[in-house]
Enzyme design. Sequence first.
Site, PDB file in Angstrom:
ATOM      1  N   CYS A 110     -29.939   8.758  20.105  1.00  0.00           N
ATOM      2  CA  CYS A 110     -30.413  10.116  20.295  1.00  0.00           C
ATOM      3  C   CYS A 110     -30.650  10.515  21.754  1.00  0.00           C
ATOM      4  CB  CYS A 110     -31.705  10.405  19.558  1.00  0.00           C
ATOM      5  SG  CYS A 110     -31.693   9.803  17.871  1.00  0.00           S
TER       6      CYS A 110
ATOM      7  N   GLY B  70     -25.917  10.917  20.866  1.00  0.00           N
ATOM      8  CA  GLY B  70     -26.033  11.059  19.416  1.00  0.00           C
ATOM      9  C   GLY B  70     -25.155  12.184  18.926  1.00  0.00           C
TER      10      GLY B  70
ATOM     11  N   ASN C 286     -36.250   9.656  20.706  1.00  0.00           N
ATOM     12  CA  ASN C 286     -35.166   8.738  21.066  1.00  0.00           C
ATOM     13  C   ASN C 286     -35.759   7.337  21.070  1.00  0.00           C
ATOM     14  OD1 ASN C 286     -33.446   7.890  24.150  1.00  0.00           O
ATOM     15  ND2 ASN C 286     -32.904   7.375  22.071  1.00  0.00           N
ATOM     16  N   GLY C 287     -35.159   6.439  20.308  1.00  0.00           N
ATOM     17  CA  GLY C 287     -35.656   5.070  20.223  1.00  0.00           C
ATOM     18  C   GLY C 287     -35.717   4.629  18.784  1.00  0.00           C
TER      19      GLY C 287
ATOM     20  N   CYS D 178     -34.127  -0.714  29.007  1.00  0.00           N
ATOM     21  CA  CYS D 178     -32.932  -1.244  28.316  1.00  0.00           C
ATOM     22  C   CYS D 178     -31.805  -1.528  29.314  1.00  0.00           C
ATOM     23  CB  CYS D 178     -32.464  -0.215  27.291  1.00  0.00           C
ATOM     24  SG  CYS D 178     -30.841  -0.556  26.603  1.00  0.00           S
TER      25      CYS D 178
ATOM     26  N   TYR E 253     -23.460   0.840  29.455  1.00  0.00           N
ATOM     27  CA  TYR E 253     -22.640   1.703  28.608  1.00  0.00           C
ATOM     28  C   TYR E 253     -23.289   3.026  28.230  1.00  0.00           C
ATOM     29  CZ  TYR E 253     -20.271   3.213  24.303  1.00  0.00           C
ATOM     30  OH  TYR E 253     -19.626   3.941  23.352  1.00  0.00           O
TER      31      TYR E 253
ATOM     32  N   SER F 289     -15.216   4.163  29.494  1.00  0.00           N
ATOM     33  CA  SER F 289     -16.424   3.394  29.800  1.00  0.00           C
ATOM     34  C   SER F 289     -16.152   2.191  30.695  1.00  0.00           C
ATOM     35  CB  SER F 289     -17.116   2.964  28.507  1.00  0.00           C
ATOM     36  OG  SER F 289     -16.201   2.315  27.662  1.00  0.00           O
TER      37      SER F 289
ATOM     38  N   ASP G 277     -13.333  -3.889  30.390  1.00  0.00           N
ATOM     39  CA  ASP G 277     -14.037  -3.117  29.347  1.00  0.00           C
ATOM     40  C   ASP G 277     -15.531  -3.360  29.513  1.00  0.00           C
ATOM     41  OD1 ASP G 277     -14.448  -1.483  27.172  1.00  0.00           O
ATOM     42  OD2 ASP G 277     -13.072  -2.571  25.847  1.00  0.00           O
ATOM     43  N   ASP G 278     -16.366  -2.490  28.870  1.00  0.00           N
ATOM     44  CA  ASP G 278     -17.820  -2.612  29.084  1.00  0.00           C
ATOM     45  C   ASP G 278     -18.462  -3.659  28.192  1.00  0.00           C
ATOM     46  OD1 ASP G 278     -18.969  -1.077  26.580  1.00  0.00           O
ATOM     47  OD2 ASP G 278     -17.288   0.079  27.339  1.00  0.00           O
TER      48      ASP G 278
ATOM     49  N   CYS H 273     -29.890  -5.087  18.238  1.00  0.00           N
ATOM     50  CA  CYS H 273     -30.945  -4.333  18.923  1.00  0.00           C
ATOM     51  C   CYS H 273     -31.835  -3.674  17.876  1.00  0.00           C
ATOM     52  CB  CYS H 273     -30.325  -3.249  19.809  1.00  0.00           C
ATOM     53  SG  CYS H 273     -31.564  -2.169  20.547  1.00  0.00           S
TER      54      CYS H 273
END
Length: 481
Positions: free
Chosen positions: A26, A53, A127-128, A258, A264, A305, A367-368, A404
């Site tokens: 989000c 999001g 958000n979270g 984080c 990313y 990315s 790549d990420d 996560c």
Amino acid sequence: MKHVLKGDGHLSHDLDSHDRPPKDACGVFGVWAPGEEVSKLTYYGLYALQHRGQESAGIAVSEGSRILVYKDMGLVAQVFDESVLGTLRGHLAIGHCRYSTTGSSVWENAQPTLSSTESGGLALAHNGNLINTPELAKRLAPGSTRATTDTEVLTTLLAQDRSQSIDDAAAELLPQIRGAYSLVFMDEKTLYAARDPQGVRPLVLGRLERGWVVASETAALDIVGATFVREIEPGELITIDERGVRSRRFALAEPKGCLFEYVYLARPDTTIAGRGVQTTRVEVGRVLAREHPVEADLVIPTPESGTPAAVGYAEESGIPYGQGLVKNSYVGRTFIQPSQTIRQLGIRLKLNPLKEVVAGKRLVVVDDSIVRGNTQRAIVKMLREAGATEVHVRISSPPVSWPCFYGIDFATRAELIAGSLSVEEIRASLGADSLGYISLEGLTAATTIPADRLCRACFDGEYPIPIDQDNVGKYVLEAKR
Ligand code: SF4
């Protein structure tokens, strides 16, 4: 509140549902600015945060006496148009774009959530992800909600304390909440924002000529012409009204930002802790080149990315940088389910190789991250079919081995390829000539943030906010019900 459900109410972003990239949980935005078109500012703020999001979007607005919420499934530009925004008038607003972590992706779970207090309404955007949601849900008054999201539980709890002001209620409730939360919330007159004591997800304060803005990322301040003031501190609650911005601390700060935001999640034009994300990602590529050098003719990114790290890898190694894969930016945004024939084309719907660039070359592909490995396997195969003589894969994050619980939906441990395979086994599984991941130390150093101020749990399994497995999971409230 207006309810408009579109079609089947669901989006089909994932052409290959077996290999989704990591999904953020989000974006939030809030504005207090009398005299401004606050719903339009919120719309553009959410537009800048759309990458965080893409399942649903919503805006709550107030002109001082009542809160109006409009939300729906879909992208910000699909949910809102001029006529809808024209009905959302007021001097303060909050907005949200959602990727679901706790609670299904359905209209009822879209945000902002709205609840009533004795003195009026309370709208909230989050958000979270909370990790003690079932415990909190037990404290709700019987019949007060049929919430299936952590956010709705939080909103109802805040609204049900009728004995004190909203900021006093928040200062009392927030220390009892565990997990990651960057919040914006509002009553009819006042905008509030708060960040968990670990500050896992970002949240920043900006200044407009005639007001204030709070947003998940600095890029959302830029798009509405707000100047960056500062980050909301971990453990801080702020209140914004005609008296300005007031701050109070509800918990001691124990910063654990984080690490994956740098890899990313955040936009490259966002600034975290005073350093541009793009700068960090290019530096990560340089470290990656030093840690995993290889003889090659061309460095190409997996767009987009992987681009900054590929630039850094090329600069450090002296190997030329080029574009070998072209991305179709819009295919992942369709409401139309692909037919079986189209689905079989898989990755080619999203990425197509430039044969004249890659044919006959020894390639480094940057790549990420690797989640399940299906995408990278398809890319290696596609590049070989296009004539590449060698394909060396370089990844700008360490192996993602742990799930996560703080707001990013990767996969379960069993689904994460690095959860069960060694780097050599992953290389063989991808069909690459070589595979190199940046080290956790190298990535951490590139951020310039001390390791003890970061969450790195998806890489090392050390969760800074202890997890009780019985109390987490996307459907934890639905399952308990
Ligand atoms: S576990 Fe990984 S993705 Fe989740 S907050 Fe920690 S570093 Fe970020």
